[in-house]
Design an enzyme around this catalytic site. Sequence first.
Site, PDB file in Angstrom:
ATOM      1  N   ASP A  79     -10.363  13.993 -13.350  1.00 21.71           N
ATOM      2  CA  ASP A  79      -9.546  14.854 -14.211  1.00 21.71           C
ATOM      3  C   ASP A  79      -9.480  16.481 -13.541  1.00 21.71           C
ATOM      4  OD1 ASP A  79      -7.904  15.977 -16.565  1.00 21.71           O
ATOM      5  OD2 ASP A  79      -9.843  17.246 -16.741  1.00 21.71           O
ATOM      6  N   GLU A 133      -6.353  13.132 -10.174  1.00 24.27           N
ATOM      7  CA  GLU A 133      -5.357  14.033 -10.828  1.00 24.27           C
ATOM      8  C   GLU A 133      -5.160  15.340 -10.265  1.00 24.27           C
ATOM      9  OE1 GLU A 133      -3.851  16.265 -15.019  1.00 24.27           O
ATOM     10  OE2 GLU A 133      -5.794  16.275 -14.268  1.00 24.27           O
TER      11      GLU A 133
END
Length: 748
Positions: A421, A474
């Site tokens: 993330d 990401e």
Amino acid sequence: MSHPMHEPAGPPGLDRGAIEALAEARHGDPFAVLGPGPILGPVPISGPGRRRLVVIRPDADEVGAAAQQDGRPLGILARVHPAGIFAGTIEDAPYRLVVTTGRGTETVEDPYRFGPILTDEDLQLIRTGRHPDLPGVLGARVTEIEGVAGTVFAVWAPNADRVSVTGDFNDWDGRRHPMRLRHAAGVWELFLPGIGPGRAYRYEIRSRGGTVLHKADPMAQATEMPPGTASIVPDPTPFPWTDGNWMARRATTDLLKMPVSVYEVHAASWFRDAAHPQLDWDGLADRLIPYVRALGFTHVELLPVMEHPFGGSWGYQPLGLFAPSARFGRPRGFARFVDRCHAAGIGVILDWVPAHFPMDPHGLFRFDGTALYEHEDPREGIHRDWNTAIYNHGRDEVAGFLIASALYWLEHYHVDGLRVDAVASMLYRDYSREAGDWVPNIHGGRENLETVAFLRRLNQVIEARVPGAMTIAEESTAWPGVTAPVAAEGSETALGFTLKWNMGWMHDSLKYMGEDPINRRWHHGTMTFSLVYAWSERYVLPLSHDEVVHGKGSLLGRMPGDDWQKRANLRAYLAFMWGHPGRKLIFAGGELGNPREWDHDGSTPWALLDDPGHQGIQALVADLNRLYAHEPALHARDDDPGGFQWVVGDDAANSVFAWIRRTGEEATDPDILVVANLTPVPREGYRIGVPAPGIWHEVLNTDATAYGGSGLGNGGRALAVETPAHGRPASLTLTLPPLSTLMLRQGR
């Protein structure tokens, strides 16, 4: 005169300051006082060889010692401090403590008779962040020492004055079990006999400023159910895995040539009803696994399941980087979930957060009273957007902690991949910061060189230790080489991820689809731009949870037009995505055509399936997945420009796009032609160039009545004739239904 074995006598020579420090839970070297030791000063009692014994038991009325072998009394200790410190001399023999409290008398082992536990090599590897099995040396480990069963506790807190283990076994009293400091690594350790799996514990830490902190174990492998904050001693029993064949295939399969279609799920809200307000891991497996398999997805991706205090963070503010959240049951339940996924042929990807963590008082923030896991300077250590603390990736112990967490999920739980993330927030020191609110790197630049080194090492270690596992970034910027191999020459910026989310494709394509079809001609390049850079990285096309929250609307809700047009737009868009180079990801509910935003406190709206229109969208997604997996042309060369050829990329006036996916000039697998008409106007007699004459089979038509469409199309096949078009020697004349995408397979 009483028998000397029963006469309490405190040995002279005990340092009164040390006793007071123990009583006040501020002594930093408890093993220098507690437990057995030499008698200081003249021996007050004659007899056989004797030694000093000091015990702290604030709950005790009387403390003595008995021989391990036969239980005979070795001596009774005197209370030398009203806080419950007992001292005396006992016969020099292996002993156990005999403790009398208001609950009765019990015979127990003395934790302070055991020597150091961690080896010098362990300490050196912990200090350098290179320990190959950090969960095997830190945290709580059920074990046996000198034939005595118990649990070893060990925690990194180098700047603490004193650390104690507290728990349901000592009334959460920080005086009872102060730990030994191993200075070489700043690690505190203690073996507690008789403590087994399932016991709740925390660390009580006295900072150098005298503040007492109550902290959960950063290395905890199990936790209390939130809002409880205690850690739980884990069960060391090996899990009986049945996925040996899966794991062997994973290690030898070239993932980059395989179909990857991901169903993204928030485990807490995927399914809820009155009878099931919260599914546990077994309940989730019972429902989710057959559903994912029936729809043909290759992987399920879970929003972070690492323990987190606030459910509204969806798991993206975790504090337990080694513990599956107790919201879903015990850790073995998660192992069963993964094992059952593998048995069904489904891979498991976890979202993983090494960028930042919340500042809850029981967590990592200022763990020992100092900025231990985070940066001291708030310009580096505090994330302004999320009000969270930022990991100090340049500190060896922190990098080692995070890499150990990644390996733990991949090795211990057999997880197949980690989606990392917020990579962009880690890579740039000025991410979401105003001028003057960030610290340049040593060269004066904005790149976070320490994070770059951490991510490169993370991916190198995973590649070496867990072959076949994937890491997915990401990352929303144009950082060069996110998926480039670290070992390549001239690869200073290469990060070594397996795949990267294509955020540009997602933003551009959703913006285009949100336009009224009459205006799409003016935005044609928005839909084709992704093919300019499609092979600069290895991509995943993400329609994730982030695109259906915070006022953005659902996928269906973002489509223009009336209800029929919205559904037609969504069907065409999904097929456009499945035909576009890049792996596929869709968040739960998107496959149903959910008309509402995702609500993490609610449930996927399964009642939509009572409507044939929503059934049709779900059926389309299942057929897209089957076609994608069955046709190598749609996945085998996702990262190779030779696997894609534009046929019609410039027909802005009609909002028509057409391209060919292929496996290669010499391959025997048939080509796939993808044609999208993104206006509500049918196109009759639309000529499209193809490589050769012959039959093309219409293998997918999003306007089929089975999907809720009008049923316009080409009757399942079309004949290519030797009429050149679009620079090719043959062509098809097709009927393009309104707001539709077609896929045609070349007949051979």
